[in-house]
Write an enzyme that holds these catalytic residues in place. Structure first.
Site, PDB file in Angstrom:
ATOM      1  N   GLY A  14      63.139 -44.586 105.118  1.00 45.93           N
ATOM      2  CA  GLY A  14      62.178 -43.715 104.443  1.00 45.93           C
ATOM      3  C   GLY A  14      62.267 -43.792 102.928  1.00 45.93           C
ATOM      4  NE  ARG A  41      58.826 -44.030 114.591  1.00 46.16           N
ATOM      5  CZ  ARG A  41      59.156 -42.757 114.746  1.00 46.16           C
ATOM      6  NH1 ARG A  41      58.983 -42.186 115.912  1.00 46.16           N
ATOM      7  NH2 ARG A  41      59.655 -42.039 113.758  1.00 46.16           N
ATOM      8  CB  SER A  42      63.522 -48.266 112.448  1.00 45.73           C
ATOM      9  OG  SER A  42      62.424 -47.541 112.033  1.00 45.73           O
ATOM     10  NE  ARG A 101      66.596 -28.109 100.905  1.00 42.18           N
ATOM     11  CZ  ARG A 101      65.395 -28.659 100.824  1.00 42.18           C
ATOM     12  NH1 ARG A 101      64.311 -27.900 100.733  1.00 42.18           N
ATOM     13  NH2 ARG A 101      65.256 -29.966 100.824  1.00 42.18           N
ATOM     14  CB  CYS A 130      62.375 -32.830  94.737  1.00 45.14           C
ATOM     15  SG  CYS A 130      60.904 -32.531  95.718  1.00 45.14           S
ATOM     16  CB  SER A 160      57.035 -40.566  96.062  1.00 45.49           C
ATOM     17  OG  SER A 160      57.359 -39.832  94.903  1.00 45.49           O
ATOM     18  CE  LYS A 220      59.983 -26.569 101.523  1.00 43.04           C
ATOM     19  NZ  LYS A 220      59.950 -27.917 102.134  1.00 43.04           N
ATOM     20  NE  ARG A 242      52.107 -33.744  97.604  1.00 43.41           N
ATOM     21  CZ  ARG A 242      53.405 -33.544  97.763  1.00 43.41           C
ATOM     22  NH1 ARG A 242      54.267 -33.936  96.848  1.00 43.41           N
ATOM     23  NH2 ARG A 242      53.871 -32.927  98.825  1.00 43.41           N
ATOM     24  CG  HIS A 249      58.019 -33.594  91.941  1.00 41.11           C
ATOM     25  ND1 HIS A 249      57.204 -34.575  92.437  1.00 41.11           N
ATOM     26  CD2 HIS A 249      58.524 -32.941  93.038  1.00 41.11           C
ATOM     27  CE1 HIS A 249      57.217 -34.537  93.766  1.00 41.11           C
ATOM     28  NE2 HIS A 249      58.010 -33.554  94.154  1.00 41.11           N
ATOM     29  CG  ASN A 322      59.387 -37.163  93.338  1.00 41.38           C
ATOM     30  OD1 ASN A 322      59.010 -37.873  92.397  1.00 41.38           O
ATOM     31  ND2 ASN A 322      59.005 -37.362  94.585  1.00 41.38           N
TER      32      ASN A 322
HETATM   33  P1  NAP Z   1      59.540 -40.828 105.069  1.00 42.77           P
HETATM   34  O1  NAP Z   1      59.342 -41.839 103.995  1.00 42.77           O
HETATM   35  O2  NAP Z   1      58.409 -40.483 105.958  1.00 42.77           O
HETATM   36  O3  NAP Z   1      60.782 -41.309 105.990  1.00 42.77           O
HETATM   37  C1  NAP Z   1      61.188 -40.616 107.128  1.00 42.77           C
HETATM   38  C2  NAP Z   1      62.488 -41.189 107.630  1.00 42.77           C
HETATM   39  O4  NAP Z   1      62.958 -40.401 108.745  1.00 42.77           O
HETATM   40  C3  NAP Z   1      62.354 -42.618 108.166  1.00 42.77           C
HETATM   41  O5  NAP Z   1      63.520 -43.335 107.895  1.00 42.77           O
HETATM   42  C4  NAP Z   1      62.231 -42.389 109.673  1.00 42.77           C
HETATM   43  O6  NAP Z   1      62.643 -43.483 110.455  1.00 42.77           O
HETATM   44  C5  NAP Z   1      63.202 -41.249 109.844  1.00 42.77           C
HETATM   45  N1  NAP Z   1      62.993 -40.559 111.103  1.00 42.77           N
HETATM   46  C6  NAP Z   1      61.868 -39.977 111.538  1.00 42.77           C
HETATM   47  N2  NAP Z   1      62.039 -39.478 112.793  1.00 42.77           N
HETATM   48  C7  NAP Z   1      63.317 -39.741 113.112  1.00 42.77           C
HETATM   49  C8  NAP Z   1      64.107 -39.484 114.262  1.00 42.77           C
HETATM   50  N3  NAP Z   1      63.625 -38.834 115.320  1.00 42.77           N
HETATM   51  N4  NAP Z   1      65.393 -39.898 114.267  1.00 42.77           N
HETATM   52  C9  NAP Z   1      65.906 -40.557 113.195  1.00 42.77           C
HETATM   53  N5  NAP Z   1      65.205 -40.836 112.082  1.00 42.77           N
HETATM   54  C10 NAP Z   1      63.924 -40.435 112.057  1.00 42.77           C
HETATM   55  O7  NAP Z   1      60.040 -39.458 104.473  1.00 42.77           O
HETATM   56  P2  NAP Z   1      60.926 -39.166 103.147  1.00 42.77           P
HETATM   57  O8  NAP Z   1      60.043 -38.916 102.004  1.00 42.77           O
HETATM   58  O9  NAP Z   1      62.000 -40.197 103.026  1.00 42.77           O
HETATM   59  O10 NAP Z   1      61.551 -37.755 103.512  1.00 42.77           O
HETATM   60  C11 NAP Z   1      62.389 -37.582 104.619  1.00 42.77           C
HETATM   61  C12 NAP Z   1      62.891 -36.158 104.637  1.00 42.77           C
HETATM   62  O11 NAP Z   1      63.719 -35.956 103.487  1.00 42.77           O
HETATM   63  C13 NAP Z   1      61.780 -35.101 104.531  1.00 42.77           C
HETATM   64  O12 NAP Z   1      61.254 -34.772 105.794  1.00 42.77           O
HETATM   65  C14 NAP Z   1      62.490 -33.963 103.877  1.00 42.77           C
HETATM   66  O13 NAP Z   1      63.116 -33.161 104.861  1.00 42.77           O
HETATM   67  C15 NAP Z   1      63.522 -34.642 103.022  1.00 42.77           C
HETATM   68  N6  NAP Z   1      63.074 -34.700 101.624  1.00 42.77           N
HETATM   69  C16 NAP Z   1      63.695 -33.949 100.748  1.00 42.77           C
HETATM   70  C17 NAP Z   1      63.311 -33.935  99.447  1.00 42.77           C
HETATM   71  C18 NAP Z   1      63.954 -33.018  98.503  1.00 42.77           C
HETATM   72  O14 NAP Z   1      63.238 -32.293  97.925  1.00 42.77           O
HETATM   73  N7  NAP Z   1      65.260 -33.044  98.335  1.00 42.77           N
HETATM   74  C19 NAP Z   1      62.289 -34.725  98.987  1.00 42.77           C
HETATM   75  C20 NAP Z   1      61.635 -35.502  99.887  1.00 42.77           C
HETATM   76  C21 NAP Z   1      62.058 -35.476 101.209  1.00 42.77           C
HETATM   77  P3  NAP Z   1      61.574 -44.493 111.107  1.00 42.77           P
HETATM   78  O15 NAP Z   1      61.208 -45.450 110.016  1.00 42.77           O
HETATM   79  O16 NAP Z   1      62.344 -45.124 112.218  1.00 42.77           O
HETATM   80  O17 NAP Z   1      60.418 -43.674 111.583  1.00 42.77           O
HETATM   81  O1  3JN Z   2      56.461 -32.365  98.715  1.00 38.04           O
HETATM   82  C1  3JN Z   2      57.343 -32.635  97.901  1.00 38.04           C
HETATM   83  O2  3JN Z   2      57.090 -33.039  96.762  1.00 38.04           O
HETATM   84  C2  3JN Z   2      58.748 -32.429  98.281  1.00 38.04           C
HETATM   85  C3  3JN Z   2      58.866 -32.308  99.748  1.00 38.04           C
HETATM   86  C4  3JN Z   2      59.993 -32.118 100.355  1.00 38.04           C
HETATM   87  C5  3JN Z   2      60.023 -31.961 101.801  1.00 38.04           C
HETATM   88  C6  3JN Z   2      59.101 -32.631 102.601  1.00 38.04           C
HETATM   89  C7  3JN Z   2      59.099 -32.416 103.976  1.00 38.04           C
HETATM   90  C8  3JN Z   2      59.985 -31.556 104.550  1.00 38.04           C
HETATM   91  C9  3JN Z   2      60.959 -31.115 102.377  1.00 38.04           C
HETATM   92  C10 3JN Z   2      62.006 -30.489 101.519  1.00 38.04           C
HETATM   93  O3  3JN Z   2      62.966 -31.184 101.254  1.00 38.04           O
HETATM   94  O4  3JN Z   2      61.883 -29.343 101.116  1.00 38.04           O
HETATM   95  C11 3JN Z   2      60.918 -30.903 103.753  1.00 38.04           C
HETATM   96  C12 3JN Z   2      61.850 -29.952 104.396  1.00 38.04           C
HETATM   97  O5  3JN Z   2      61.537 -28.755 104.429  1.00 38.04           O
HETATM   98  O6  3JN Z   2      62.877 -30.400 104.885  1.00 38.04           O
END
Ligand code: NAP
Ligand code: 3JN
Length: 346
Positions: A14, A41-42, A101, A130, A160, A220, A242, A249, A322
């Site tokens: 991801g 899937r991966s 959290r 973020c 992103s 959040k 957005r 961000h 971010n």
């Molecule tokens: P993304 O680009 O859509 O990537 C999702 C990742 O999760 C991919 O590696 C996917 O693997 C994996 N995944 C999905 N379903 C899964 C499962 N059942 N088991 C194992 N892996 C699985 O999303 P992203 O932007 O990287 O964000 C991922 C998560 O990080 C978000 O949902 C959020 O909770 C968190 N996040 C946090 C922040 C923050 O503010 N700190 C910011 C952004 C995101 P596949 O490729 O195999 O589908």
């Molecule tokens: O939308 C953004 O710019 C940040 C998004 C973060 C996010 C996306 C999906 C699920 C989160 C997060 O980290 O707060 C989550 C989540 O609640 O885990």
């Protein structure tokens, strides 16, 4: 020789997981072995990290055997299913999702702000949202000197933050702009019935709406800021939007301190703070912008103004990558701080 750790990345394919892998290499994180985990899937696919090829494994409870640090960024459901399984097998989990959290037993940590919270972990450390991270980095130096009464924030969040599919949606719509009708499928929230174009548009919805009219993203920011800064009574409200930017961000923040700070004191406090770069030179049109924050580590602060009506009121413009300070970098800094505090043994 210093200790080396077995590190797993859950969600390695991801947007956030890829940045975690890159940053671990760039920062020379002391790992002996990397395990790249994702969905079924991966599994079996190959990923290149720093010229080395890794085979992705399915994230299962057994995959955490022998793991010391597990960085989770695969969504809240995956964290709820697997984080405790990883802890039960001896790993320290640094979770990028909102799953834990607000759990009182789980520290929610920005190393520049509340490293002391790491002392009392029970195996899971939560990485904040973020938008929260970059804001508290800028608020904390001012709070330390003058207290903090009130925060009103409006965000301008890059696509992103919504994952790899949202980046593709913005790119596709940008090419179509003025030529053909867009067919949005991802933003503002993939699982909801209505989707709107992001190219040439602003979406005043990030995540789903709560009963009080705020979105989950806004809640959040509000709740996490109170927890990290240990200010349960802080008056805080957020509006999250957005914008058609790929990464970075931005935030317009109005805050009121308990005691008055001069402009010079604000600049000095922010300039001396770890992880902050002040860019505030209006005469030379110097201010933070997301395009220039992309792929960089600091939190940039500019457009610093005293409020014209309220003597303790301050306006800031805060920008950060971010996916880095907002996610991957902060998570790795948490792990580095734990090693420094001797909180993880092999
Ligand atoms: P993304 O680009 O859509 O990537 C999702 C990742 O999760 C991919 O590696 C996917 O693997 C994996 N995944 C999905 N379903 C899964 C499962 N059942 N088991 C194992 N892996 C699985 O999303 P992203 O932007 O990287 O964000 C991922 C998560 O990080 C978000 O949902 C959020 O909770 C968190 N996040 C946090 C922040 C923050 O503010 N700190 C910011 C952004 C995101 P596949 O490729 O195999 O589908
Ligand atoms: O939308 C953004 O710019 C940040 C998004 C973060 C996010 C996306 C999906 C699920 C989160 C997060 O980290 O707060 C989550 C989540 O609640 O885990």
């Amino acid at each position: 020789m210093s200790e080396r750790y077995v590190v797993a990345i859950v969600g390695a394919t991801g947007a956030v997981g890829q940045k975690i892998a890159e940053k671990l290499v760039e920062r020379n994180f002391p790992y002996s072995h990397l395990k790249l985990l994702a969905s079924k899937r991966s599994a079996g696919q190959q990923l290149d990290i720093n010229g080395q090829s890794y085979v992705i494994e399915e994230a299962t409870p057994e995959a955490f055997e022998g793991v010391n640090f597990a960085f989770f960024s695969a969504g809240g459901d995956v964290s709820r299913q697997l984080a405790k399984e990883a802890v039960a097998r001896g790993a320290v989990v640094i979770d990028n999702t909102s799953a834990f959290r607000m759990d009182p037993e789980t520290p929610l940590v920005v190393p520049e702000v509340n490293p002391q919270a790491l002392q009392n972990h029970k195996g899971i450390i939560a990485n904040p949202n973020c938008s929260t991270i970059q804001m508290v980095c800028a608020l904390e130096p001012l709070r330390q000197q003058a207290g903090l009464k009130k925060v009103i924030v409006s965000t301008y969040q890059a696509v992103s933050g919504s994952g790899a599919a949202a980046i593709e949606e913005l790119k596709k719509e940008s090419h179509q702009l003025g030529i053909e009708q867009p067919n949005p499928q991802v933003l503002p929230v993939k699982s909801q019935p209505k989707h709107y174009p992001i190219a040439g548009n602003l979406l005043p919805q990030i995540d789903v709406f709560e009963d009080n009219g705020f979105t989950f993203e806004e809640m959040k920011m509000m709740n996490e800021t109170k927890k990290i800064m240990e200010l349960p009574s802080l008056a805080i409200a957020a509006t999250c939007v957005r914008v058609p930017v790929v990464t970075g961000h931005s935030e317009s923040v109005y805050l009121e301190t308990e005691t008055e700070l001069s402009y010079e004191e604000i600049i000095q406090l922010l300039s001396q703070a770890d992880g902050i770069v002040v860019q505030d030179d209006p005469a030379n049109q110097h201010y933070p912008m997301p395009l220039y924050a992309e792929n960089t580590d600091p939190v940039f602060v500019g457009r610093i103004r005293k409020d014209p009506n309220e003597k303790t009121g301050i306006h800031l413009w805060i920008v950060a990558d971010n996916l880095l300070k907002g996610a991957a970098l902060n998570s790795i800094q948490i792990a580095e701080k734990m090693i420094e505090l001797n909180g993880v043994s092999k």
